[in-house]
Design a protein around this motif. Structure first.
Motif, PDB file in Angstrom:
ATOM      1  N   PHE A 144       0.873  -1.150  -0.104  1.00 57.03           N
ATOM      2  CA  PHE A 144       0.262   0.059  -0.104  1.00 57.03           C
ATOM      3  C   PHE A 144       0.862   1.328   0.379  1.00 57.03           C
ATOM      4  CE2 PHE A 144      -3.426   2.648   2.015  1.00 57.03           C
ATOM      5  CZ  PHE A 144      -4.508   3.101   1.282  1.00 57.03           C
ATOM      6  N   ILE A 145       1.838   1.052   0.565  1.00 56.95           N
ATOM      7  CA  ILE A 145       2.995   2.466   0.076  1.00 56.95           C
ATOM      8  C   ILE A 145       3.299   2.822  -0.638  1.00 56.95           C
ATOM      9  CG2 ILE A 145       5.370   3.163   1.619  1.00 56.95           C
ATOM     10  CD1 ILE A 145       3.825   2.093   4.603  1.00 56.95           C
ATOM     11  N   GLU A 146       3.840   1.179  -1.568  1.00 60.08           N
ATOM     12  CA  GLU A 146       4.284   1.729  -2.375  1.00 60.08           C
ATOM     13  C   GLU A 146       3.605   1.850  -3.091  1.00 60.08           C
ATOM     14  OE1 GLU A 146       5.819  -2.041  -5.890  1.00 60.08           O
ATOM     15  OE2 GLU A 146       5.984  -2.549  -4.116  1.00 60.08           O
ATOM     16  N   TYR A 147       2.288   2.330  -3.440  1.00 58.99           N
ATOM     17  CA  TYR A 147       1.059   2.317  -4.501  1.00 58.99           C
ATOM     18  C   TYR A 147       1.263   4.013  -4.492  1.00 58.99           C
ATOM     19  CZ  TYR A 147      -3.503   3.227  -6.238  1.00 58.99           C
ATOM     20  OH  TYR A 147      -4.468   4.226  -6.330  1.00 58.99           O
ATOM     21  N   LEU A 148       0.765   4.209  -3.085  1.00 58.99           N
ATOM     22  CA  LEU A 148       0.666   5.409  -2.524  1.00 58.99           C
ATOM     23  C   LEU A 148       1.556   6.632  -2.991  1.00 58.99           C
ATOM     24  CD1 LEU A 148      -0.894   5.578   1.158  1.00 58.99           C
ATOM     25  CD2 LEU A 148      -2.007   5.909  -0.861  1.00 58.99           C
ATOM     26  N   LYS A 149       3.351   5.851  -3.168  1.00 62.73           N
ATOM     27  CA  LYS A 149       4.238   6.614  -3.492  1.00 62.73           C
ATOM     28  C   LYS A 149       3.879   6.667  -4.894  1.00 62.73           C
ATOM     29  CE  LYS A 149       7.448   6.159   0.233  1.00 62.73           C
ATOM     30  NZ  LYS A 149       8.373   5.301   0.624  1.00 62.73           N
ATOM     31  N   ILE A 157      -4.097  11.890   2.493  1.00 56.80           N
ATOM     32  CA  ILE A 157      -5.499  10.563   3.448  1.00 56.80           C
ATOM     33  C   ILE A 157      -6.342  11.233   4.435  1.00 56.80           C
ATOM     34  CG2 ILE A 157      -5.733   8.457   3.989  1.00 56.80           C
ATOM     35  CD1 ILE A 157      -4.672   8.131   1.746  1.00 56.80           C
ATOM     36  N   ASN A 158      -7.288  10.899   4.202  1.00 52.90           N
ATOM     37  CA  ASN A 158      -8.777  11.062   5.370  1.00 52.90           C
ATOM     38  C   ASN A 158      -8.657  10.470   6.535  1.00 52.90           C
ATOM     39  OD1 ASN A 158     -10.126   9.862   4.509  1.00 52.90           O
ATOM     40  ND2 ASN A 158     -11.160  11.365   2.791  1.00 52.90           N
ATOM     41  N   MET A 159      -9.257  10.467   7.387  1.00 53.39           N
ATOM     42  CA  MET A 159     -10.163   9.233   8.645  1.00 53.39           C
ATOM     43  C   MET A 159     -10.755   8.106   7.690  1.00 53.39           C
ATOM     44  SD  MET A 159      -9.913   8.042  11.557  1.00 53.39           S
ATOM     45  CE  MET A 159      -9.878   8.905  12.835  1.00 53.39           C
ATOM     46  N   ASP A 160     -11.116   7.980   6.688  1.00 47.97           N
ATOM     47  CA  ASP A 160     -12.608   7.361   6.449  1.00 47.97           C
ATOM     48  C   ASP A 160     -11.850   6.194   5.362  1.00 47.97           C
ATOM     49  OD1 ASP A 160     -14.996   6.404   5.503  1.00 47.97           O
ATOM     50  OD2 ASP A 160     -14.429   6.393   3.855  1.00 47.97           O
ATOM     51  N   GLN A 161     -10.424   6.869   4.762  1.00 47.30           N
ATOM     52  CA  GLN A 161      -9.147   5.643   4.138  1.00 47.30           C
ATOM     53  C   GLN A 161      -8.688   5.018   4.882  1.00 47.30           C
ATOM     54  OE1 GLN A 161      -7.924   9.451   2.426  1.00 47.30           O
ATOM     55  NE2 GLN A 161      -9.736   8.797   0.330  1.00 47.30           N
ATOM     56  N   TRP A 162      -8.349   6.133   6.370  1.00 49.44           N
ATOM     57  CA  TRP A 162      -7.288   5.596   7.170  1.00 49.44           C
ATOM     58  C   TRP A 162      -8.207   4.383   8.339  1.00 49.44           C
ATOM     59  CZ3 TRP A 162      -2.256   5.338   8.675  1.00 49.44           C
ATOM     60  CH2 TRP A 162      -2.523   5.465  10.034  1.00 49.44           C
ATOM     61  N   MET A 163      -9.284   4.121   8.249  1.00 49.73           N
ATOM     62  CA  MET A 163      -9.543   3.246   8.595  1.00 49.73           C
ATOM     63  C   MET A 163     -10.347   2.440   7.844  1.00 49.73           C
ATOM     64  SD  MET A 163      -9.810   4.035  12.192  1.00 49.73           S
ATOM     65  CE  MET A 163     -10.198   2.819  12.502  1.00 49.73           C
ATOM     66  N   GLY A 164     -10.673   2.538   6.720  1.00 53.21           N
ATOM     67  CA  GLY A 164     -11.162   2.089   6.113  1.00 53.21           C
ATOM     68  C   GLY A 164      -9.468   0.680   5.370  1.00 53.21           C
ATOM     69  N   GLU A 183     -18.425  -3.133  -5.385  1.00 54.45           N
ATOM     70  CA  GLU A 183     -19.342  -2.631  -5.056  1.00 54.45           C
ATOM     71  C   GLU A 183     -20.037  -2.072  -3.756  1.00 54.45           C
ATOM     72  OE1 GLU A 183     -21.559  -2.527  -7.926  1.00 54.45           O
ATOM     73  OE2 GLU A 183     -19.577  -2.682  -8.679  1.00 54.45           O
ATOM     74  N   LEU A 184     -18.944  -3.576  -2.677  1.00 49.46           N
ATOM     75  CA  LEU A 184     -19.287  -2.880  -1.286  1.00 49.46           C
ATOM     76  C   LEU A 184     -18.575  -1.625  -1.328  1.00 49.46           C
ATOM     77  CD1 LEU A 184     -18.406  -6.175   0.447  1.00 49.46           C
ATOM     78  CD2 LEU A 184     -20.825  -5.077  -0.264  1.00 49.46           C
ATOM     79  N   ALA A 185     -18.853  -0.679   0.200  1.00 52.12           N
ATOM     80  CA  ALA A 185     -18.158   0.557   0.659  1.00 52.12           C
ATOM     81  C   ALA A 185     -16.582   0.662   0.536  1.00 52.12           C
ATOM     82  CB  ALA A 185     -19.442   0.703   1.666  1.00 52.12           C
ATOM     83  N   TRP A 186     -16.616   0.293   0.184  1.00 46.69           N
ATOM     84  CA  TRP A 186     -14.442   0.432   0.268  1.00 46.69           C
ATOM     85  C   TRP A 186     -14.504   1.936  -0.151  1.00 46.69           C
ATOM     86  CZ3 TRP A 186     -12.698  -2.459   3.111  1.00 46.69           C
ATOM     87  CH2 TRP A 186     -12.785  -3.803   3.453  1.00 46.69           C
ATOM     88  N   PRO A 187     -13.900   3.236   0.211  1.00 44.58           N
ATOM     89  CA  PRO A 187     -12.719   4.009   0.026  1.00 44.58           C
ATOM     90  C   PRO A 187     -12.125   3.901  -1.881  1.00 44.58           C
ATOM     91  CG  PRO A 187     -12.482   3.713   2.474  1.00 44.58           C
ATOM     92  CD  PRO A 187     -12.922   2.878   1.987  1.00 44.58           C
ATOM     93  N   LEU A 188     -12.901   4.702  -2.585  1.00 44.07           N
ATOM     94  CA  LEU A 188     -12.362   3.905  -3.614  1.00 44.07           C
ATOM     95  C   LEU A 188     -11.169   3.855  -4.211  1.00 44.07           C
ATOM     96  CD1 LEU A 188     -12.831   4.649  -6.735  1.00 44.07           C
ATOM     97  CD2 LEU A 188     -12.419   6.950  -6.710  1.00 44.07           C
ATOM     98  N   ILE A 189      -9.729   4.741  -3.449  1.00 43.76           N
ATOM     99  CA  ILE A 189      -8.632   4.393  -3.146  1.00 43.76           C
ATOM    100  C   ILE A 189      -8.203   2.811  -2.866  1.00 43.76           C
ATOM    101  CG2 ILE A 189      -8.055   5.139  -0.696  1.00 43.76           C
ATOM    102  CD1 ILE A 189      -5.630   6.250  -1.210  1.00 43.76           C
ATOM    103  N   LEU A 190      -8.942   2.651  -1.527  1.00 41.13           N
ATOM    104  CA  LEU A 190      -8.874   1.026  -1.856  1.00 41.13           C
ATOM    105  C   LEU A 190      -8.802   0.351  -3.547  1.00 41.13           C
ATOM    106  CD1 LEU A 190      -9.763   0.809   2.282  1.00 41.13           C
ATOM    107  CD2 LEU A 190      -7.560   0.485   0.834  1.00 41.13           C
ATOM    108  N   ASP A 191     -10.134   0.743  -4.010  1.00 38.50           N
ATOM    109  CA  ASP A 191     -10.763   0.091  -5.267  1.00 38.50           C
ATOM    110  C   ASP A 191      -8.917   0.415  -6.116  1.00 38.50           C
ATOM    111  OD1 ASP A 191     -13.130  -0.254  -4.065  1.00 38.50           O
ATOM    112  OD2 ASP A 191     -14.479   0.962  -5.219  1.00 38.50           O
ATOM    113  N   ASN A 192      -8.815   1.210  -6.248  1.00 31.73           N
ATOM    114  CA  ASN A 192      -7.141   1.602  -6.776  1.00 31.73           C
ATOM    115  C   ASN A 192      -6.425   0.788  -6.413  1.00 31.73           C
ATOM    116  OD1 ASN A 192      -9.175   3.293  -7.849  1.00 31.73           O
ATOM    117  ND2 ASN A 192      -8.112   5.028  -7.342  1.00 31.73           N
ATOM    118  N   PHE A 193      -6.211   0.291  -5.464  1.00 33.39           N
ATOM    119  CA  PHE A 193      -5.242  -0.083  -4.633  1.00 33.39           C
ATOM    120  C   PHE A 193      -4.714  -1.183  -5.428  1.00 33.39           C
ATOM    121  CE2 PHE A 193      -3.366  -2.632  -1.540  1.00 33.39           C
ATOM    122  CZ  PHE A 193      -1.975  -2.514  -1.617  1.00 33.39           C
TER     123      PHE A 193
END
Length: 202
Positions: A144-149, A157-164, A183-193
């Motif tokens: 995830f760190i590699e992806y974020l970079k 990153i906001n709290m919702d993404q952090w807790m997600g 389709e479930l309520a994951w933050p979009l950033i996780l779909d992308n990841f």
């Protein structure tokens, strides 16, 4: 016991004032650094964050007398030596699942240093993830760190993404993501990841 506990309080207070800044009446970043070197712990050690959590410290890098009293009393530590010895137990306490979610949530809020700040920059998030979650979910955190970079859609990153991400680590089978449903309520950033990881693996 009243006498013993007032003695204990006195020692806790004395310890506080040996690190506190005279003019602000708080332990500031310099005081924390001195405390860490006296305990022979690096100031970037996750246990210092755990200590802040135990004190319910509100402001990063600062401990008030009230916070200090609350933390040390519950750790039963009225001397430097006892505080040092309390760290392994504190670590165990934080690692209990019921406490860990609270600690993980606290770690994010503790890093919000400006008023009304709601999110944290990617670089700081990468360090925080490694510190707080790295020992629990090393592979997920590393990827995830590699992806974020390398991604450019998100600057913060906001709290919702952090807790997600924490929920993701706990619920999603890794690294095959067989039970991940975008389709479930994951933050979009996780779909992308997940997309990025899948592309990386093919």
């Amino acid at each position: 016991s009243g006498k013993a506990s007032s003695k204990e309080m006195e020692r806790i207070d004395n310890l506080f004032y040996s690190y506190a800044n005279r003019s602000s009446g708080m332990i500031d970043p310099e005081g924390i650094e001195t405390l860490c070197s006296d305990m022979e712990v690096d100031h970037t050690d996750v246990r210092i964050l755990m200590l802040a959590w135990k004190m319910r410290a509100e402001k990063q890098g600062y401990f008030t007398l009230e916070e200090w009293r609350q933390g040390l009393k519950s750790l039963r530590a009225d001397t430097l030596n006892k505080l040092k010895k309390a760290l392994p137990d504190l670590e165990k306490e934080v690692k209990r699942p019921s406490n860990f979610v609270d600690f993980y949530n606290y770690a994010f809020r503790y890093c919000l240093t400006e008023e009304k700040q709601k999110s944290i920059d990617i670089e700081s998030i990468c360090q925080l993830l490694d510190l707080v979650l790295g020992s629990h979910f090393q592979a997920q955190v590393d990827y995830f760190i590699e992806y974020l970079k390398i991604q450019s859609d998100y600057k913060v990153i906001n709290m919702d993404q952090w807790m997600g991400f924490y929920r993701f680590c706990n619920e999603i089978s890794f690294p095959d993501f067989s039970n991940y449903d975008p389709e479930l309520a994951w933050p979009l950033i996780l779909d992308n990841f997940v997309e990025w990881m899948r592309a990386k693996r093919t």
